[in-house]
Enzyme design. Structure first.
Site, PDB file in Angstrom:
ATOM      1  N   ASP A 176      -3.045   4.574  -2.423  1.00 22.33           N
ATOM      2  CA  ASP A 176      -4.112   5.126  -1.576  1.00 22.33           C
ATOM      3  C   ASP A 176      -4.482   6.540  -2.020  1.00 22.33           C
ATOM      4  O   ASP A 176      -3.605   7.345  -2.364  1.00 22.33           O
ATOM      5  CB  ASP A 176      -3.566   5.180  -0.140  1.00 22.33           C
ATOM      6  CG  ASP A 176      -4.616   5.517   0.896  1.00 22.33           C
ATOM      7  OD1 ASP A 176      -5.545   4.724   1.066  1.00 22.33           O
ATOM      8  OD2 ASP A 176      -4.493   6.589   1.526  1.00 22.33           O
ATOM      9  N   HIS A 194     -11.125  -3.238   2.823  1.00 24.22           N
ATOM     10  CA  HIS A 194     -11.084  -2.901   4.246  1.00 24.22           C
ATOM     11  C   HIS A 194     -11.909  -1.654   4.579  1.00 24.22           C
ATOM     12  O   HIS A 194     -12.009  -1.290   5.753  1.00 24.22           O
ATOM     13  CB  HIS A 194      -9.631  -2.692   4.663  1.00 24.22           C
ATOM     14  CG  HIS A 194      -9.025  -1.517   3.963  1.00 24.22           C
ATOM     15  ND1 HIS A 194      -8.807  -1.506   2.597  1.00 24.22           N
ATOM     16  CD2 HIS A 194      -8.637  -0.304   4.403  1.00 24.22           C
ATOM     17  CE1 HIS A 194      -8.316  -0.334   2.244  1.00 24.22           C
ATOM     18  NE2 HIS A 194      -8.196   0.410   3.326  1.00 24.22           N
ATOM     19  N   ASP A 195     -12.451  -0.972   3.566  1.00 25.23           N
ATOM     20  CA  ASP A 195     -13.290   0.208   3.808  1.00 25.23           C
ATOM     21  C   ASP A 195     -14.764  -0.087   3.567  1.00 25.23           C
ATOM     22  O   ASP A 195     -15.598   0.825   3.643  1.00 25.23           O
ATOM     23  CB  ASP A 195     -12.897   1.362   2.865  1.00 25.23           C
ATOM     24  CG  ASP A 195     -11.523   1.943   3.176  1.00 25.23           C
ATOM     25  OD1 ASP A 195     -11.050   1.813   4.313  1.00 25.23           O
ATOM     26  OD2 ASP A 195     -10.931   2.531   2.255  1.00 25.23           O
ATOM     27  N   GLU A 226      -6.550   4.290  -6.088  1.00 33.41           N
ATOM     28  CA  GLU A 226      -7.880   4.481  -5.493  1.00 33.41           C
ATOM     29  C   GLU A 226      -8.377   5.855  -5.943  1.00 33.41           C
ATOM     30  O   GLU A 226      -7.910   6.883  -5.446  1.00 33.41           O
ATOM     31  CB  GLU A 226      -7.769   4.411  -3.965  1.00 33.41           C
ATOM     32  CG  GLU A 226      -9.119   4.458  -3.286  1.00 33.41           C
ATOM     33  CD  GLU A 226      -9.037   4.810  -1.800  1.00 33.41           C
ATOM     34  OE1 GLU A 226      -9.948   4.437  -1.063  1.00 33.41           O
ATOM     35  OE2 GLU A 226      -8.071   5.485  -1.375  1.00 33.41           O
ATOM     36  N   ASP A 280       0.852  -1.183   0.000  1.00 34.58           N
ATOM     37  CA  ASP A 280       0.000   0.000   0.000  1.00 34.58           C
ATOM     38  C   ASP A 280       0.895   1.244   0.000  1.00 34.58           C
ATOM     39  O   ASP A 280       1.852   1.316   0.767  1.00 34.58           O
ATOM     40  CB  ASP A 280      -0.872  -0.021   1.268  1.00 34.58           C
ATOM     41  CG  ASP A 280      -2.318   0.326   0.990  1.00 34.58           C
ATOM     42  OD1 ASP A 280      -2.557   1.456   0.519  1.00 34.58           O
ATOM     43  OD2 ASP A 280      -3.194  -0.508   1.257  1.00 34.58           O
TER      44      ASP A 280
HETATM   45  O1  ISL Z   1     -13.723   4.692   3.582  1.00 33.19           O
HETATM   46  C1  ISL Z   1     -14.254   5.668   3.159  1.00 33.19           C
HETATM   47  C2  ISL Z   1     -15.648   5.934   3.478  1.00 33.19           C
HETATM   48  O2  ISL Z   1     -16.119   5.061   4.431  1.00 33.19           O
HETATM   49  C3  ISL Z   1     -13.558   6.586   2.272  1.00 33.19           C
HETATM   50  O3  ISL Z   1     -13.975   7.863   2.350  1.00 33.19           O
HETATM   51  C4  ISL Z   1     -12.064   6.457   2.485  1.00 33.19           C
HETATM   52  O4  ISL Z   1     -11.685   7.177   3.599  1.00 33.19           O
HETATM   53  C5  ISL Z   1     -11.359   6.927   1.278  1.00 33.19           C
HETATM   54  O5  ISL Z   1     -11.750   6.082   0.268  1.00 33.19           O
HETATM   55  C6  ISL Z   1      -9.869   6.846   1.401  1.00 33.19           C
HETATM   56  O6  ISL Z   1      -9.488   5.586   1.845  1.00 33.19           O
HETATM   57  C7  ISL Z   1      -8.140   5.292   2.006  1.00 33.19           C
HETATM   58  O7  ISL Z   1      -7.421   6.300   2.688  1.00 33.19           O
HETATM   59  C8  ISL Z   1      -7.778   6.534   4.033  1.00 33.19           C
HETATM   60  C9  ISL Z   1      -7.865   5.253   4.855  1.00 33.19           C
HETATM   61  O8  ISL Z   1      -8.522   5.516   6.066  1.00 33.19           O
HETATM   62  C10 ISL Z   1      -8.611   4.153   4.127  1.00 33.19           C
HETATM   63  O9  ISL Z   1      -8.581   2.968   4.864  1.00 33.19           O
HETATM   64  C11 ISL Z   1      -7.966   4.013   2.790  1.00 33.19           C
HETATM   65  O10 ISL Z   1      -8.467   2.944   2.044  1.00 33.19           O
HETATM   66  C12 ISL Z   1      -6.735   7.451   4.581  1.00 33.19           C
HETATM   67  O11 ISL Z   1      -5.456   6.989   4.246  1.00 33.19           O
END
Ligand code: ISL
Length: 590
Positions: free
Chosen positions: A218, A353-354, A280, A110
């Site tokens: 990310d 994971h989100d 992403e 990541d």
């Molecule tokens: O997960 C979300 C909504 O529930 C998104 O808004 C998410 O925060 C966004 O897609 C970014 O995600 C990524 O970066 C974040 C981290 O918390 C997430 O786990 C990651 O996938 C910050 O680094």
């Protein structure tokens, strides 16, 4: 089967290893604890590589394992070049890379570089004084003014993804720094050349030198902010701060930055290996998605958009709404439709994971239909064009936990958003009730509970510690665990394994098929479509309901050859156009 041809007017069919990969995503905190401290770790992952291989995945993406204060589960990185001590050592990781490669499994790590942790040495220096040389490696602004109580007012109305203002006041220097996520996640100033080069060297170069096969990038659309940091439009009236995407997503220099980073990567790799880089990049138009992924542009090889996973969510992620199957279909198609007849590529995923567990969100998690609907979702995923991602536990048909009180949630997003909603509307307000109810369906925590390896209480073979870092989803004692799933030939796990094999066996039309077309799009129970490759026409019919549902065989075709389905073949009359509850079938129409 090898696909060697490129269909002339479909450049997207140009074969590449990273288009055919099956990627298994690992959340290190919750995968497997090898030393019984309650946290998963690198050696735990190492011990389960054979399990991943058995499923049929040939790449693993490991979520952040770097040194971190864990305010956002490692997405707040304090040292890009060091494994977090609880996860093990750098040597453990280098060994994992070697052993995985030996088994034919590639590794993605990541790449979290929109921000770092406020504990990173660079930020500590930057915040130490107004004239520190690293000050403008981050984004600092003076307060807009002070309110009647003397509190500094943030420079604009941008909201953090985790609730409240996106600006954090730094007492000692009297300025705010931008942090689109948690307060310990300061955004880098990507306008600064020196900063970008330092990021590439530390976060990218170090891991390329150690043999990784690519990166999951990310928040890859957020690096370039709108000049002048203007206020964003109000989409949630009643909230002081608003979704900051218009000021930060797909900004003016974003493509320049990706091209530069991609060049850095290509220059750095000395053995000619091609990298899988998946960005992403959540919300955009087809043209925006194409601009990031076009092979000619050399930015990322593919992206995750969010069109399907945000169906049924309120803007700003503050609750859920009902949604129709047809809206979900459109969202799903948006993941890959844009690549048709282009040199772009995309991804197929429904969990990460989100996201919550897909069986609860898009299938049916009742004991009666859980397995069959999990298998149906697997058929949807394995039939679509793009690189396939499977999130840990998805292969077991895991479901959301149920009825947890708000105190049991761990996620920084939940905590921050809950506090914001309570502060704005009051703890007993309808808005807060709605937010909390919505969490049952969409909280990120559903995917983050420790992996159930066995049915054994208290911690399902994940750990023998007194307490794991996070509670388990209780259903591990009701058959949703790896040991039981592996024993049962009709399990969701074995179905996924088979579906991946079918995808590989018909890789041309399943993995690379083009001209995706909905059949009976407005049918709110049936998800049906066709796809082509050369002379082949694939017809997929999926019943997204508990009721028996009819589909029509395609007109103008003599035969429909049955390829695959989620009910035992003896129970399926493949010539009948009636589908059982949550039944799916693949046909070749000849
Ligand atoms: O997960 C979300 C909504 O529930 C998104 O808004 C998410 O925060 C966004 O897609 C970014 O995600 C990524 O970066 C974040 C981290 O918390 C997430 O786990 C990651 O996938 C910050 O680094």
């Amino acid at each position: 089967m090898t696909v060697t041809k490129i269909i002339s007017d479909h450049p997207e069919t140009d074969p590449k290893w990273w288009k055919e990969a099956v990627v298994y995503q690992i959340y290190p905190a919750s995968f497997k604890d090898s030393n019984n401290d309650g946290w998963g770790d690198i050696k735990g992952i190492d011990s389960k590589l054979e399990y991943i291989k058995e499923l049929g995945a040939n790449v693993i993406w490991i979520c952040p394992f770097y040194d971190s204060p864990q305010e956002d589960m490692g997405y707040d990185i304090a040292d890009y070049e060091k494994v977090w001590a609880r996860y093990g050592t750098n040597d453990d990781l280098f060994n994992l890379i070697n052993r995985a490669h030996g088994l034919g499994i590639k590794i993605l790590v990541d790449l979290v570089i929109n921000h770092c942790s406020s504990e990173h040495a660079w930020f500590k220096e930057a915040r130490s004084s107004l004239d520190n040389p690293k000050r403008n490696w981050f984004i600092w602004k003076a307060p807009k003014g002070f309110d009647s109580t003397g509190k500094p007012i943030p420079p604009n109305n941008w909201r953090s993804f985790f609730g409240g203002s996106a600006w954090q006041y730094d007492e000692s220097t009297g300025e705010f720094y931008l942090r689109l996520f948690a307060k310990g996640q300061p955004d880098f100033n990507w306008e600064n050349d020196e900063t970008r080069n330092a990021i590439y060297e530390s976060a990218v170069g170090f891991w390329l030198d150690h043999g990784v096969d690519g990166f999951r990038i990310d928040t890859a659309g957020l690096y370039s902010k709108q000049p002048g940091f203007p206020d964003v439009p109000i989409i949630n009236p009643g909230l002081d701060f608003q979704n900051a995407d218009p000021g930060s997503l797909n900004g003016p220099r974003i493509h320049e930055f990706h091209k530069e980073m991609n060049k850095f990567m290509r220059d750095r790799v000395k053995d000619g290996r091609e990298l899988l880089n998946v960005g992403e990049i959540p919300y955009g138009t087809d043209d925006i998605y194409k601009s990031y992924t076009s092979a000619e542009e050399n930015e990322v090889t593919q992206l995750f958009n969010f069109d399907h996973v945000t169906v049924g969510r309120k803007p700003g992620n503050i609750g859920v709404t009902d949604f129709k199957l047809s809206e979900f279909k459109d969202g799903v198609a948006a993941a890959f439709q844009f690549i048709n007849k282009t040199d772009s590529w995309s991804t197929i995923y429904i969990e990460n994971h989100d996201q919550p567990r897909s069986v609860t969100r898009f299938g049916d998690d009742s004991p009666e239909y859980r397995q069959i609907s999990a298998k149906l979702l697997s058929m949807l995923e394995t039939s679509l064009t793009g690189t396939l991602y499977v999130y840990q536990g998805q292969e077991l048909g895991m479901i959301n936990f149920k009825d947890w009180p708000i105190e049991k949630y761990e996620d920084v997003e939940v905590k921050g958003m809950y506090k914001m909603m309570v502060d704005e509307f009051g703890a007993d307000s309808d808005q807060v009730k709605e937010y909390v109810n919505g969490l049952q369906l969409i909280s990120r925590d559903h995917a983050r509970t420790p992996f159930p390896w066995t049915s054994e209480p208290p911690f399902a073979g994940f750990t023998n510690a007194k307490e794991p870092w996070f509670s388990l989803t209780e259903t591990f004692q009701q058959g949703i665990n790896a040991e039981d799933e592996l024993k049962d030939p009709n399990s969701v796990f074995h179905f996924w394994k088979k579906a991946i094999q079918v995808r590989k066996a018909h890789k041309d039309v399943l993995n690379y098929g083009y001209d995706f077309t909905f059949v009976d799009h407005d049918n709110e129970k049936l998800f049906a479509f066709t796809k082509k490759y050369g002379e082949k026409l694939l017809y997929v019919v999926l019943n997204f309901s508990r009721e028996e549902t009819e589909f029509n065989f395609l007109e103008g075709h003599e035969t429909h050859e049955y390829i695959f389905g989620n009910y035992p073949e003896a129970e399926v009359d493949t010539s009948s156009s009636k589908l059982k509850p949550w039944e799916g079938r693949y046909y070749f129409a000849n």
